[in-house]
Design a protein around this motif. Structure first.
Motif, mmCIF file in Angstrom:
data_model
loop_
_atom_site.group_PDB
_atom_site.id
_atom_site.type_symbol
_atom_site.label_atom_id
_atom_site.label_comp_id
_atom_site.label_asym_id
_atom_site.label_seq_id
_atom_site.Cartn_x
_atom_site.Cartn_y
_atom_site.Cartn_z
ATOM 1 N N LEU A 31 0.818 -1.218 0.000
ATOM 2 C CA LEU A 31 0.000 0.000 0.000
ATOM 3 C C LEU A 31 0.851 1.267 0.000
ATOM 4 C CD1 LEU A 31 -2.819 -1.048 2.485
ATOM 5 C CD2 LEU A 31 -3.010 -0.751 0.005
ATOM 6 N N ALA A 32 1.998 1.234 0.652
ATOM 7 C CA ALA A 32 2.844 2.428 0.767
ATOM 8 C C ALA A 32 3.718 2.675 -0.466
ATOM 9 C CB ALA A 32 3.744 2.298 1.998
ATOM 10 N N GLN A 33 3.822 1.689 -1.327
ATOM 11 C CA GLN A 33 4.712 1.789 -2.487
ATOM 12 C C GLN A 33 4.209 2.813 -3.501
ATOM 13 O OE1 GLN A 33 6.834 -2.267 -2.967
ATOM 14 N NE2 GLN A 33 5.424 -2.063 -4.636
ATOM 15 N N PRO A 34 5.077 3.731 -3.945
ATOM 16 C CA PRO A 34 4.638 4.660 -4.997
ATOM 17 C C PRO A 34 4.412 3.914 -6.309
ATOM 18 C CG PRO A 34 6.953 5.037 -4.407
ATOM 19 C CD PRO A 34 6.442 3.951 -3.520
ATOM 20 N N LYS A 35 3.496 4.396 -7.083
ATOM 21 C CA LYS A 35 3.196 3.800 -8.391
ATOM 22 C C LYS A 35 3.423 4.874 -9.444
ATOM 23 C CE LYS A 35 0.529 0.149 -6.626
ATOM 24 N NZ LYS A 35 1.316 -0.191 -5.526
ATOM 25 N N PRO A 36 4.352 4.730 -10.351
ATOM 26 C CA PRO A 36 5.313 3.644 -10.480
ATOM 27 C C PRO A 36 6.365 3.714 -9.384
ATOM 28 C CG PRO A 36 5.810 5.337 -12.090
ATOM 29 C CD PRO A 36 4.550 5.757 -11.390
ATOM 30 N N PRO A 37 7.044 2.586 -9.108
ATOM 31 C CA PRO A 37 8.052 2.563 -8.054
ATOM 32 C C PRO A 37 9.218 3.498 -8.370
ATOM 33 C CG PRO A 37 7.976 0.458 -9.224
ATOM 34 C CD PRO A 37 6.891 1.304 -9.776
ATOM 35 N N THR A 38 9.778 4.091 -7.317
ATOM 36 C CA THR A 38 10.877 5.041 -7.491
ATOM 37 C C THR A 38 12.226 4.468 -7.048
ATOM 38 O OG1 THR A 38 10.389 5.964 -5.315
ATOM 39 C CG2 THR A 38 9.359 7.032 -7.231
ATOM 40 N N SER A 39 12.217 3.282 -6.458
ATOM 41 C CA SER A 39 13.460 2.625 -6.033
ATOM 42 C C SER A 39 13.224 1.115 -5.994
ATOM 43 C CB SER A 39 13.898 3.129 -4.649
ATOM 44 O OG SER A 39 13.096 2.551 -3.647
ATOM 45 N N VAL A 40 14.260 0.371 -5.631
ATOM 46 C CA VAL A 40 14.146 -1.091 -5.530
ATOM 47 C C VAL A 40 13.536 -1.511 -4.196
ATOM 48 C CG1 VAL A 40 16.067 -1.493 -7.103
ATOM 49 C CG2 VAL A 40 16.491 -1.401 -4.627
ATOM 50 N N GLU A 41 13.408 -0.572 -3.270
ATOM 51 C CA GLU A 41 12.876 -0.887 -1.950
ATOM 52 C C GLU A 41 11.385 -1.219 -2.023
ATOM 53 O OE1 GLU A 41 13.864 2.079 0.996
ATOM 54 O OE2 GLU A 41 15.699 2.542 -0.097
ATOM 55 N N GLY A 42 10.951 -2.034 -1.055
ATOM 56 C CA GLY A 42 9.533 -2.327 -0.936
ATOM 57 C C GLY A 42 9.191 -3.770 -1.239
ATOM 58 N N ALA A 43 7.937 -3.978 -1.630
ATOM 59 C CA ALA A 43 7.378 -5.319 -1.798
ATOM 60 C C ALA A 43 7.575 -5.862 -3.213
ATOM 61 C CB ALA A 43 5.881 -5.281 -1.469
ATOM 62 N N TRP A 44 7.800 -7.183 -3.271
ATOM 63 C CA TRP A 44 7.967 -7.920 -4.522
ATOM 64 C C TRP A 44 7.185 -9.220 -4.421
ATOM 65 C CZ3 TRP A 44 10.860 -5.904 -8.491
ATOM 66 C CH2 TRP A 44 11.682 -4.823 -8.180
ATOM 67 N N THR A 125 15.861 -4.034 -10.493
ATOM 68 C CA THR A 125 15.594 -2.705 -11.036
ATOM 69 C C THR A 125 14.367 -2.203 -10.283
ATOM 70 O OG1 THR A 125 14.085 -3.408 -12.792
ATOM 71 C CG2 THR A 125 16.460 -3.439 -13.316
ATOM 72 N N LYS A 126 13.852 -1.074 -10.645
ATOM 73 C CA LYS A 126 12.663 -0.564 -9.960
ATOM 74 C C LYS A 126 11.439 -1.445 -10.200
ATOM 75 C CE LYS A 126 14.455 4.082 -10.298
ATOM 76 N NZ LYS A 126 14.402 5.370 -10.974
ATOM 77 N N THR A 127 11.460 -2.243 -11.282
ATOM 78 C CA THR A 127 10.280 -3.048 -11.626
ATOM 79 C C THR A 127 10.544 -4.547 -11.757
ATOM 80 O OG1 THR A 127 10.677 -2.652 -13.979
ATOM 81 C CG2 THR A 127 9.152 -1.151 -12.846
#
Length: 147
Positions: A31-44, A125-127
């Motif tokens: 939920l907190a992840q920016p769309k589109p992602p701005t870094s490699v951090e977060g959920a996968w 990568t970011k995606t």
């Protein structure tokens, strides 16, 4: 007859529906992840697949810079196999993002119970999150995308 089969499975099915700390943390990250992602951090989210025996399963990962060690990243994995088997583990790896923000991934960790060393190598990568893994008894691939 069907009741006799389902009755022993009921506790397992109910336990798999109860969210644990990993499930809660993963939902928050998503939920907190920016769309589109701005870094490699977060959920996968994606899958792992063994090249040794063809086994495969779902795979989730939460990536963040380590709070304990500068210049390292924590990879919190949740892997599934079979019908109801899941395992959670954390792998901390020394890594530095490149100029485009991509994160090269290469590291090892000792597995519990004398199972040897687990090694991973890949790139985020970011995606896209593409990596290979190898241990004493297995080797294969991990392919993940953003949820």
């Amino acid at each position: 007859m069907h009741r006799l089969i389902l009755l022993p499975l009921l506790p397992i099915l109910l336990a798999s529906c109860v969210p644990g700390s990993y499930t809660r943390d993963f939902a928050k990250e998503t939920l907190a992840q920016p769309k589109p992602p701005t870094s490699v951090e977060g959920a996968w989210v994606g899958e792992w697949k063994s090249e040794v025996n063809g086994h495969e399963g779902p795979l989730w990962c939460i990536v963040h810079p380590s709070k304990e060690k500068a210049g390292e990243y924590d990879f919190r994995y949740r892997a599934g196999w079979g019908l109801v088997n899941f395992g959670d583990y954390k792998h901390t790896i020394a890594a530095t993002p490149d100029a485009q923000g991509n994160l090269p991934l290469e590291g090892e960790m000792e597995l519990p119970a004398g199972l040897g060393t687990y090694a991973v190598k890949g790139k985020l990568t970011k995606t896209d999150f593409e990596a290979t893994y190898q241990s004493k008894a297995d080797r294969g691939t991990m392919t993940l995308k953003r949820p």
